[in-house]
Design an enzyme around this catalytic site. Structure first.
Site, short mmCIF file in Angstrom:
data_model
loop_
_atom_site.label_atom_id
_atom_site.label_comp_id
_atom_site.label_asym_id
_atom_site.label_seq_id
_atom_site.Cartn_x
_atom_site.Cartn_y
_atom_site.Cartn_z
CB SER B 198 -14.45 -12.53 -8.93
OG SER B 198 -13.98 -13.77 -9.34
NE ARG B 199 -20.20 -7.86 -11.45
CZ ARG B 199 -21.49 -8.15 -11.31
NH1 ARG B 199 -22.01 -9.15 -12.00
NH2 ARG B 199 -22.26 -7.47 -10.49
CB ALA B 200 -16.17 -13.64 -16.46
CB ILE B 201 -10.74 -12.35 -15.02
CG1 ILE B 201 -11.07 -11.95 -13.58
CG2 ILE B 201 -9.57 -11.50 -15.51
CD1 ILE B 201 -9.95 -12.15 -12.61
CB THR B 202 -9.55 -14.89 -18.86
OG1 THR B 202 -9.46 -15.84 -17.81
CG2 THR B 202 -8.51 -13.83 -18.63
CB THR B 207 -19.25 -18.03 -9.20
OG1 THR B 207 -18.58 -19.24 -9.57
CG2 THR B 207 -20.35 -18.36 -8.23
CG ASP B 260 -5.10 -14.40 -13.00
OD1 ASP B 260 -5.34 -13.61 -12.06
OD2 ASP B 260 -5.79 -15.40 -13.24
CB SER B 266 -6.48 -12.06 -6.00
OG SER B 266 -7.79 -11.96 -6.45
CE LYS B 290 -7.30 -18.99 -15.12
NZ LYS B 290 -7.93 -18.39 -13.93
#
Lengths: 507, 507
Positions: B198-202, B207, B260, B266, B290
Site C-alpha cells: 500500500s501507499r503510506a497512511i501515516t 512500500t 486504523d 485489511s 505502534k
C-alpha cells in the site's frame, strides 16, 4: 509562507463546500497536499478551504480554482487576486481523537470542537467520527454540561428576564403538536416563551415543519427579539439561527445516519441560548417510543435535571403516554390543521390534556401552587379563547400564511384504509404509522401524512375506515398504503394499556 | 415507478461523486427526497446516485443534472434520455447500525457492507460511521475472519499454486524498505511472491511509494499474472487492483482521520486474494512504534495467526527492533536508493539482517529446516547477487524507470542538521523524524525525506552532521528543519536498549 493566486470560477457546487484546486507546483511551494487546508484571504475576508491538487489540466501555476461557496464568502470574480496560505493543524482534531479513544473532554476541549464545527473547519468525515464516538462512548453529566455550554457560548444568546419558560419533547410519539398549544397558553398567562424548534430528524414532522404550514418560522434573531418583546412569545425554527449554531450542523450529519448522539446537549443548549430559566421536558413513553418504560423515563429526566442545573436552568419533567399517536393527525399540514382546530375549539382529549398538563407543571413549579390549580389556569386560558387570541397575535407577527384550518392544503392524493374484522382497537403501531407517513413523503412533502380515525379502545365494525393516507405523489401514496399492514391490531375484547397519560416526576 | 429525464451536464466534479439534481416536481413524482438514492439507467448501464432537489433554478421538470462521474459511467451526452427510478433501502445500512450499537456481525452481513462499499452505494458518512464503530467496538477473531473473507470474496482472486509466500509489516518504523530486498531473495530461491503493497497512511513512505521511484507499481491484474508467471514475483501497489477492492476505499477515509480500524482484515484479505499460503508478519516494536513491547507484539501476532488460520493461511511472525529508523534513509526516493544499493552490495547491517531474517523465517517454516540454515540460504541469495539479478528482472518486467542508485532524484533543497555537544547517540525519536519527513513533503513529494547519518550507540563530536533533510519545496524544508529538535538525544555515556533485532514467535 503566502502566495498570490488569480481565481478561476468554473461554477463548482461541491459537497465539500469550500474546495480549491491548486497547481501541483504551487501546492508544493505552499507545502500542502490534497486534503490539507489553506486559508484564502481577500482584504479582510478569510475562508478555510480544502485543497485538491491538479497537474496542469485545470489550473496553471499562479491560478486557483475556487468553488461557488468560496466565491460567495470572499466576494471575488474571475481573475481577482487572493492570498493563499497553509493552515496549521486543528487542535480540535486531537480532541475528537481523544473522544474516539474513550477520553473525557473538558469545557475548553468541547469549545474548540464546537467552534471548529461552526466555522466549518471540520469536514464531514471528522464531524461524523465525532458524532459516532459521542454516540458509542456516551457522556457523563459534567461532560454533557461542558458540551452544552460550549454549544451555547459559540453562538449568540438572548435574554428576556426571569420568567422565561420553555418546553421540549424528546420525541418518539407521532402527531405531537403540543407546542403549538403550549406557547399561546403560557404567553397568554404572562410568561415569556421564546420557543425555537427543530425540523424532523427521524419523524414525519418536527414542530418547525408543522408551524411552517401556518406561518414563517425562519426568522432572523433581531426579528425574534422584537416579536417576543411585543407578544411574549414566538414559535420559530432554531436551525438558521446563530443560537447554538452547532446543533443543526450536527443534525445534518445525524439525520441521514439515523443517529441521535448529542440528545441532551442539543436540547439544553438551545434552551439556554434563548435565555430559558424553567423548562418542562416531555418524555413520551411506550413500547414503540424512544423510551419504553416510566423507569427509563425517570432516569432520563434525572439527567436533564442534573445537566440543566449545572447550566443554571430549573427543569421539570413528565413521562407521557405514547402507546398511540397524539390526536389524529400525523404529517406537517394535517397536524397544523388539528392544532389550529383545537386552539379554536379544544376538542381532541389527549392533545388538550397533554398541552394543559405540561403548561400546568411549569406554572405550578414557578408559582408554588398545586398542580391541580395550575392546570385550571392553563385550561381556562385555552377554553376562554385567550390562548387562541395570543396564537393569532404571534402567528401574525411571524407573517401568517394560513390561519383557517379549512384552507390548510393537505396531500392531493388520499386513500382510506378500512378494517377487515369487527372488534376493538387494542394496539396501534406508532412505528408503522411513522413509516407510512414518511413513505408518503412527510416531512418534505408538507401535505403528506396519515389521519387516524380510530384510537385505542374504540369499537370498530368491518369496513370502517381506520386511517387515511395523504400524499402529493401518487406513487408514494401507493407505496405508503402497501406498507400500512400491522398499523392496527383489532381484538375481540377491549384491552387497554395501564400507563397514565401524564406521570409527573418529583423534583 | 420509473421516469424518463433528459440529462444536463454542467461539468460537476462533486465530492459525492455520483450526484444528480432533480426538479422538485419530478422528485415528488418519484417519491425521493434530498439524500435519497436513485438508480439511473441507459441501456444496460446502471448507476446509483445521490439526489439533490432544485426549485426550478437549475433544472426544469423532465430534466436531470448529472455529475461528471455519472456522465462517465453511463457514457451519455447533453440531452440524452435516461431512466430514473428510486432505490430501496440498503440492508447494509442496518448492519452498520448493528455494529455501531455493539453487535457482532456474521460473514453475510460483512459481505453486504463490503459489497456496498465497493459498489459505492454507501456514502462517506456511512463509511465513516462504519470505520469509527469498528475502531471503537473492535472485532473478535471470528468476526475479523468474517470481514476478511468478505473483503476477499467481493474482489478478484489470484492463484499461483502452493509455494506462494508473502510478508507484511504492520508499520511504525521509519525507513522500512525490507520488502524490496525480501521479494528478490525469496523469488531467487524459487518461491512465488506476488507482493502487493500500500501507499503510506501515516508514514512518510509506504512500500508502493518507495517502489514507484524505481519502476511502475500501478499494474493491471492480467499484467501481474504474466509477470509473476515469468519471474516468480512482483512488487506492485494493491490499491487500484480489484483484489480486496474495499481496502483502499476504507483507507481513503481512514487516512485523513488517522484511524486504523480494520488493520488485520485489511492486511490478511490482500494476502489471501493474491493466493498467499505462507505469510511472515513483521511487528516493529519500540517506545514510539505502534507496538510498544514484545508482549504486546506477541498478542498481536497471535491474532494474525488465528485469523489467518481460519482463512486457510499459515502465518509466522516476529517482533523487530524499532528504536530507531531502519537503515539511514526515510522518504520514497531516499529509501529506494538505499534499498537498491543494498541489493547491489549488502552493506547496511540492520536492513540486511532484517531482510534475511524475515526471509529465513518463511524458508525455515516451509522447508522444516533450522532457522540458522534458512538464514544462510537467504544471505547467500543476497551476497551472491542472485537476488539483485532477480530484482532487475522483476523491475524490468514492471517497466523500470531508474535502476541506478546515483540517478535517483532526491529533493532539490537540503539542509544538514549538526550536533551541538559531543557524546553518544542514546535515543532517536522515530516520531520526530517521521514528522520532519512529512513536513518536508513525503510521501507526496517523492524526493522529500530525511537521511540519518548517526545511529544508536554512535559516538559524535560537536558539529558532526546528525541528519540531512531533503525537500523540493524551500518553504517546507525550512519548516521541517525547524521541527527537528528532539530527534536525537545525546548522552555523555553510551546507553543502548536491550531489545533484540529479531524476536521470532513460536508457532
Amino acid at each position: 509562507m503566502e502566495i498570490k493566486e488569480k481565481v478561476k470560477i468554473p461554477g463548482l457546487d461541491t459537497s465539500v463546500k469550500t474546495l480549491v484546486i491548486l497547481d501541483r507546483k504551487d501546492a508544493n511551494a505552499l507545502g500542502v497536499n490534497p486534503l490539507d487546508r489553506v486559508v484564502l484571504s481577500k482584504g479582510r475576508k478569510k475562508i478555510t478551504c480544502v485543497v485538491d491538487v491538479d497537474d496542469g489540466t485545470l489550473v496553471d501555476s499562479g491560478e486557483i480554482v475556487i468553488s461557488n461557496e468560496v466565491v460567495k464568502v470572499l466576494n471575488v470574480k474571475e481573475g481577482d487576486a487572493v492570498d493563499v496560505s497553509r493552515r496549521g493543524e486543528l487542535i480540535s482534531k486531537k480532541y475528537i481523537r481523544k473522544k474516539i479513544d474513550g477520553g473525557v473532554l473538558n469545557y475548553k476541549e468541547y469549545y474548540e470542537i464546537v467552534k471548529d464545527i461552526v466555522q466549518r473547519n471540520l469536514n464531514d468525515l471528522e464531524l461524523t467520527s465525532f458524532i459516532i464516538s459521542m454516540y458509542i462512548r456516551g457522556m457523563a453529566i459534567q461532560e454533557s454540561a461542558n458540551l452544552s455550554m460550549a454549544m451555547v457560548n459559540v453562538g449568540d444568546k438572548l435574554s428576556f428576564g426571569k420568567r422565561v419558560v420553555d418546553k421540549h419533547s424528546i420525541g418518539g410519539i407521532p402527531g405531537d403538536k403540543t407546542t403549538i398549544l403550549v406557547v399561546p397558553i403560557m404567553t397568554s398567562l404572562g410568561y415569556t416563551m421564546p420557543k425555537t424548534s427543530s425540523r424532523a430528524i427521524t419523524d414525519p414532522a418536527g414542530t418547525a415543519d408543522r408551524e411552517e404550514v401556518m406561518f414563517n418560522v425562519d426568522l432572523k434573531l433581531n426579528k425574534i427579539k422584537k416579536i417576543v418583546k411585543k407578544t411574549g412569545g414566538c414559535m420559530t425554527w432554531g436551525g438558521s439561527l446563530t443560537l447554538s449554531p452547532a446543533d443543526d450542523l450536527i443534525i445534518n450529519i445525524e439525520r441521514p445516519l439515523r443517529i441521535d448522539s448529542v440528545l441532551l446537549p442539543s436540547i439544553l443548549s438551545k434552551k439556554k441560548a434563548v435565555g430559558s430559566k424553567y423548562v418542562v421536558i416531555d418524555i413520551p413513553t411506550g413500547p414503540e417510543a424512544k423510551v419504553k418504560s416510566i423507569r427509563e423515563a425517570a432516569e432520563l429526566y434525572s439527567k436533564f435535571k442534573r445537566i440543566g442545573w449545572k447550566m443554571g436552568m430549573d427543569i421539570v419533567g413528565a413521562s407521557t403516554f405514547a402507546y398511540q399517536p397524539l390526536g389524529h393527525a400525523i404529517g406537517p399540514a394535517l397536524e397544523a390543521r388539528e392544532a389550529l382546530e383545537n386552539l379554536m375549539n379544544p376538542s381532541t382529549p389527549d392533545l388538550v390534556a397533554k398541552a394543559t398538563g405540561l403548561s400546568a407543571m411549569l406554572i405550578s413549579h414557578i408559582e408554588h401552587i398545586p398542580f391541580k390549580k395550575a392546570r385550571e389556569r392553563a385550561m381556562d386560558a385555552l377554553i376562554s379563547g385567550r390562548a387562541y387570541k395570543k396564537f393569532v397575535e404571534i402567528a401574525r407577527a411571524q407573517g401568517a400564511k394560513v390561519l383557517d384550518p379549512k384552507k390548510i392544503a393537505v396531500g392531493a392524493h388520499k386513500k382510506d384504509i378500512a378494517v377487515r374484522a369487527s372488534g376493538y382497537v387494542n394496539y396501534i403501531s406508532n412505528r408503522t404509522i411513522v413509516t407510512v407517513a414518511k413513505i408518503a413523503g412527510a416531512p418534505f412533502d408538507k401535505g403528506a401524512g396519515v389521519y387516524i380515525h380510530k384510537k385505542l379502545g374504540d369499537r370498530v365494525s368491518r369496513g370502517d375506515t381506520l386511517m387515511t393516507v395523504y400524499s402529493n405523489s401518487a406513487s408514494r401514496l401507493d407505496e405508503a398504503v402497501s406498507s400500512s399492514s400491522g398499523a392496527f391490531k383489532i381484538g375481540r375484547k377491549p384491552k387497554l394499556p395501564k400507563d397514565v397519560l401524564l406521570k409527573r416526576f418529583a423534583r
